[in-house]
Design a protein around this motif. Structure first.
Motif, mmCIF file in Angstrom:
data_model
loop_
_atom_site.group_PDB
_atom_site.id
_atom_site.type_symbol
_atom_site.label_atom_id
_atom_site.label_comp_id
_atom_site.label_asym_id
_atom_site.label_seq_id
_atom_site.Cartn_x
_atom_site.Cartn_y
_atom_site.Cartn_z
ATOM 1 N N UNK A 11 0.871 -1.169 0.000
ATOM 2 C CA UNK A 11 0.000 0.000 0.000
ATOM 3 C C UNK A 11 0.909 1.220 0.000
ATOM 4 N N UNK A 12 0.610 2.188 -0.860
ATOM 5 C CA UNK A 12 1.434 3.394 -0.964
ATOM 6 C C UNK A 12 0.667 4.561 -0.361
ATOM 7 N N UNK A 21 5.690 2.883 1.917
ATOM 8 C CA UNK A 21 5.204 1.602 1.450
ATOM 9 C C UNK A 21 4.980 0.675 2.643
ATOM 10 N N UNK A 22 3.782 0.084 2.706
ATOM 11 C CA UNK A 22 3.449 -0.878 3.748
ATOM 12 C C UNK A 22 3.078 -2.188 3.076
ATOM 13 N N UNK A 23 3.767 -3.253 3.446
ATOM 14 C CA UNK A 23 3.474 -4.557 2.866
ATOM 15 C C UNK A 23 2.111 -5.023 3.348
ATOM 16 N N UNK A 24 1.227 -5.360 2.400
ATOM 17 C CA UNK A 24 -0.120 -5.816 2.754
ATOM 18 C C UNK A 24 -0.425 -7.204 2.207
ATOM 19 N N UNK A 42 -7.946 -10.119 7.579
ATOM 20 C CA UNK A 42 -8.417 -9.079 8.502
ATOM 21 C C UNK A 42 -7.784 -7.717 8.249
ATOM 22 N N UNK A 43 -7.460 -7.436 7.002
ATOM 23 C CA UNK A 43 -6.828 -6.172 6.658
ATOM 24 C C UNK A 43 -7.700 -5.457 5.639
ATOM 25 N N UNK A 44 -8.121 -4.246 5.976
ATOM 26 C CA UNK A 44 -8.900 -3.431 5.061
ATOM 27 C C UNK A 44 -7.935 -2.551 4.275
ATOM 28 N N UNK A 45 -7.995 -2.649 2.954
ATOM 29 C CA UNK A 45 -7.050 -1.922 2.107
ATOM 30 C C UNK A 45 -7.812 -1.050 1.126
ATOM 31 N N UNK A 46 -7.412 0.218 1.051
ATOM 32 C CA UNK A 46 -7.944 1.108 0.027
ATOM 33 C C UNK A 46 -6.845 2.073 -0.365
ATOM 34 N N UNK A 47 -6.906 2.550 -1.578
ATOM 35 C CA UNK A 47 -5.878 3.462 -2.062
ATOM 36 C C UNK A 47 -5.053 2.817 -3.159
#
Length: 66
Positions: A11-12, A21-24, A42-47
């Motif tokens: 995720x940027x 940068x976060x590894x998702x 259990x990880x909500x990712x947007x962007x």
């Protein structure tokens, strides 16, 4: 799909002219030429997401997010 991932999924988050940068998750390049992506549970990712081969950032250490 191989058991060993071939790509990182990050995720940027941008702050001014810096990017964090976060590894998702991980991704696998399949024989068909497609990429299969798995986001950690259990990880909500947007962007904005970046999928890159491991060797693109050889000196970049990704730390797990707790």
């Amino acid at each position: 799909m191989s058991n060993k991932p071939t790509h990182d999924v990050c995720l940027v988050e941008e702050n001014g002219d810096k990017a964090f940068f976060t590894n998702v998750g991980s991704a696998w390049l399949k024989d068909t030429g497609t990429i299969s992506v798995e986001i950690r549970p259990n990880l909500s990712v947007s962007g904005r997401l970046v999928v890159s081969q491991f060797e693109i950032w050889p000196n970049f250490s990704l730390q797990p997010v707790s």
